[in-house]
Design a protein around this motif. Structure first.
Motif, mmCIF file in Angstrom:
data_model
loop_
_atom_site.group_PDB
_atom_site.id
_atom_site.type_symbol
_atom_site.label_atom_id
_atom_site.label_comp_id
_atom_site.label_asym_id
_atom_site.label_seq_id
_atom_site.Cartn_x
_atom_site.Cartn_y
_atom_site.Cartn_z
ATOM 1 N N ALA A 20 0.837 -1.209 0.000
ATOM 2 C CA ALA A 20 0.000 0.000 0.000
ATOM 3 C C ALA A 20 0.868 1.253 0.000
ATOM 4 O O ALA A 20 0.578 2.229 -0.713
ATOM 5 C CB ALA A 20 -0.934 -0.014 1.212
ATOM 6 N N LEU A 21 1.961 1.231 0.779
ATOM 7 C CA LEU A 21 2.891 2.363 0.797
ATOM 8 C C LEU A 21 3.562 2.543 -0.571
ATOM 9 O O LEU A 21 3.802 3.669 -1.015
ATOM 10 C CB LEU A 21 3.958 2.159 1.875
ATOM 11 C CG LEU A 21 3.497 2.334 3.322
ATOM 12 C CD1 LEU A 21 4.615 1.937 4.279
ATOM 13 C CD2 LEU A 21 3.046 3.769 3.597
ATOM 14 N N MET A 22 3.855 1.415 -1.240
ATOM 15 C CA MET A 22 4.394 1.481 -2.594
ATOM 16 C C MET A 22 3.421 2.210 -3.520
ATOM 17 O O MET A 22 3.818 3.034 -4.347
ATOM 18 C CB MET A 22 4.648 0.070 -3.130
ATOM 19 C CG MET A 22 5.194 0.020 -4.549
ATOM 20 S SD MET A 22 4.973 -1.605 -5.337
ATOM 21 C CE MET A 22 3.207 -1.556 -5.720
ATOM 22 N N GLY A 23 2.128 1.914 -3.361
ATOM 23 C CA GLY A 23 1.101 2.583 -4.150
ATOM 24 C C GLY A 23 1.070 4.085 -3.894
ATOM 25 O O GLY A 23 0.897 4.881 -4.823
ATOM 26 N N VAL A 24 1.244 4.459 -2.624
ATOM 27 C CA VAL A 24 1.269 5.885 -2.273
ATOM 28 C C VAL A 24 2.450 6.571 -2.959
ATOM 29 O O VAL A 24 2.312 7.662 -3.529
ATOM 30 C CB VAL A 24 1.358 6.070 -0.744
ATOM 31 C CG1 VAL A 24 1.609 7.543 -0.401
ATOM 32 C CG2 VAL A 24 0.073 5.590 -0.071
ATOM 33 N N PHE A 45 16.195 -0.687 -10.287
ATOM 34 C CA PHE A 45 16.989 -0.955 -9.091
ATOM 35 C C PHE A 45 16.909 -2.436 -8.695
ATOM 36 O O PHE A 45 17.877 -3.008 -8.205
ATOM 37 C CB PHE A 45 16.519 -0.062 -7.940
ATOM 38 C CG PHE A 45 16.777 1.401 -8.178
ATOM 39 C CD1 PHE A 45 18.067 1.883 -8.236
ATOM 40 C CD2 PHE A 45 15.734 2.289 -8.360
ATOM 41 C CE1 PHE A 45 18.325 3.228 -8.457
ATOM 42 C CE2 PHE A 45 15.968 3.633 -8.602
ATOM 43 C CZ PHE A 45 17.267 4.110 -8.658
ATOM 44 N N GLY A 46 15.742 -3.033 -8.959
ATOM 45 C CA GLY A 46 15.571 -4.453 -8.675
ATOM 46 C C GLY A 46 16.474 -5.321 -9.537
ATOM 47 O O GLY A 46 16.975 -6.365 -9.082
ATOM 48 N N VAL A 227 12.324 0.669 -2.161
ATOM 49 C CA VAL A 227 12.446 0.038 -0.840
ATOM 50 C C VAL A 227 11.152 -0.668 -0.445
ATOM 51 O O VAL A 227 11.164 -1.832 -0.022
ATOM 52 C CB VAL A 227 12.818 1.097 0.228
ATOM 53 C CG1 VAL A 227 12.705 0.507 1.634
ATOM 54 C CG2 VAL A 227 14.223 1.621 -0.009
ATOM 55 N N PHE A 228 10.017 0.031 -0.588
ATOM 56 C CA PHE A 228 8.735 -0.557 -0.194
ATOM 57 C C PHE A 228 8.422 -1.812 -1.014
ATOM 58 O O PHE A 228 7.994 -2.832 -0.466
ATOM 59 C CB PHE A 228 7.597 0.455 -0.375
ATOM 60 C CG PHE A 228 7.638 1.604 0.599
ATOM 61 C CD1 PHE A 228 8.112 1.424 1.894
ATOM 62 C CD2 PHE A 228 7.184 2.871 0.224
ATOM 63 C CE1 PHE A 228 8.146 2.478 2.794
ATOM 64 C CE2 PHE A 228 7.216 3.922 1.121
ATOM 65 C CZ PHE A 228 7.700 3.737 2.409
ATOM 66 N N SER A 229 8.620 -1.738 -2.331
ATOM 67 C CA SER A 229 8.287 -2.881 -3.185
ATOM 68 C C SER A 229 9.215 -4.068 -2.918
ATOM 69 O O SER A 229 8.762 -5.225 -2.893
ATOM 70 C CB SER A 229 8.335 -2.483 -4.662
ATOM 71 O OG SER A 229 9.607 -1.997 -5.016
#
Length: 292
Positions: A20-24, A45-46, A227-229
């Motif tokens: 959800a934070l990734m979506g934000v 980056f991944g 980072v989030f993802s």
């Protein structure tokens, strides 16, 4: 055993919140950058992270399914592209719910192509899920909005990716499978951004967009996106390794609630009654199908 289940639930709740934070982060970037550029930064980056992991510990795999590996990459990239476009244009909770329809489409694809049994309860779940999709799209019998059919395609694309993984994991290291997704998700955006320098089409704005150099504040959100993802994937993988997919899959729907709440903080409207009912139906559908 019970301790593992409790850990799995905790890890999936963390993963759901991080998604959800990734979506934000993606939504914040969408005001300045095109969808295709956000997808590029989400993956580039991944790629380096996975390549470093492979350098430290070389792949151990059979191989032999190269084109299926490429297919998985294209399907996953397409799903992410449509998902991020919807994040930019509709409330975060609705975009997340569309992506979660992948459970319904995965069950159908596994039934038709892998000959997996669905069962009566599973078919009822599929039917409920399609009713939920109509409610979320607020379909009035005439036509769907672009975000509606792209939302459905995001679910289909993710389902195609997940279904192909079931076959690929017999032949490839999991890192190679992830790299196929992130590699395609880095190369194709570069190609599309180059094409966009010479060709534009408003109807294809979900896949075309010229490169814009991010400003200092944008780099913060790009870093947070990565980072989030990344950590969401790590915690999700840990969760699925500790408990049955049906249990973990049920908890994963908490990311819809997180997305709705976080969406309110960044200016999204609270879902209408019809949309909220559609979200509930899709959650019920996903639980029924995953426990078929």
């Amino acid at each position: 055993m019970e301790e593992n289940v409790n850990k799995a639930i905790k890890y999936m709740i963390i993963a759901s919140f991080l998604f959800a934070l990734m979506g934000v982060a993606a939504k914040e970037l969408s005001d300045k950058l095109s969808t295709i550029e956000i997808v590029f930064f989400r993956n580039v980056f991944g790629v380096f992270f996975i390549l470093f992991s492979i350098y430290k510990s070389p792949l151990n795999q059979l191989g032999g399914k190269f084109w299926l590996l490429i297919f998985r990459g294209v399907a996953g990239f397409s799903a992410l592209l449509f998902f991020f476009y919807n994040i930019a244009n509709i409330p975060l909770g609705e975009a997340m719910t569309f992506s979660k329809t992948s459970t319904i489409f995965t069950a159908l694809l596994a039934y038709f192509f892998l000959k997996e049994h669905i069962g009566f309860k599973g078919w009822i779940g599929v039917f409920i899920g399609f009713i939920g999709i109509l409610f979320i799209a607020e379909f009035d019998g005439s036509s769907l909005e672009k975000t509606d059919y792209l939302g459905i395609l995001s679910g289909v694309g993710a389902a195609l990716a997940y279904t192909s993984i079931r076959e690929l994991r017999k032949y490839y290291d999991s890192r190679a499978i992830v790299l196929s997704f992130m590699g395609v998700g880095t190369i194709l955006p570069l190609i599309f951004m180059i094409v966009s320098e010479f060709y534009t089409n408003p109807n294809l704005d979900f896949m075309l967009g010229t490169f814009v150099m991010p400003k200092p504040k944008d780099w913060i959100f790009i870093a947070l996106l990565g980072v989030f993802s990344t950590y969401a994937q790590i915690y999700m993988t840990k969760s699925y390794s500790l408990a049955k997919a049906g249990i973990v899959g049920t908890i994963s729907y908490s990311n819809i609630a997180f997305s709705i709440i976080l969406g309110l903080f960044i200016g999204d409207a609270f879902p209408s009654f019809i949309v909220l009912l559609g979200i509930i139906l899709i959650v019920i559908s996903g639980i029924m199908v995953s426990k078929k």
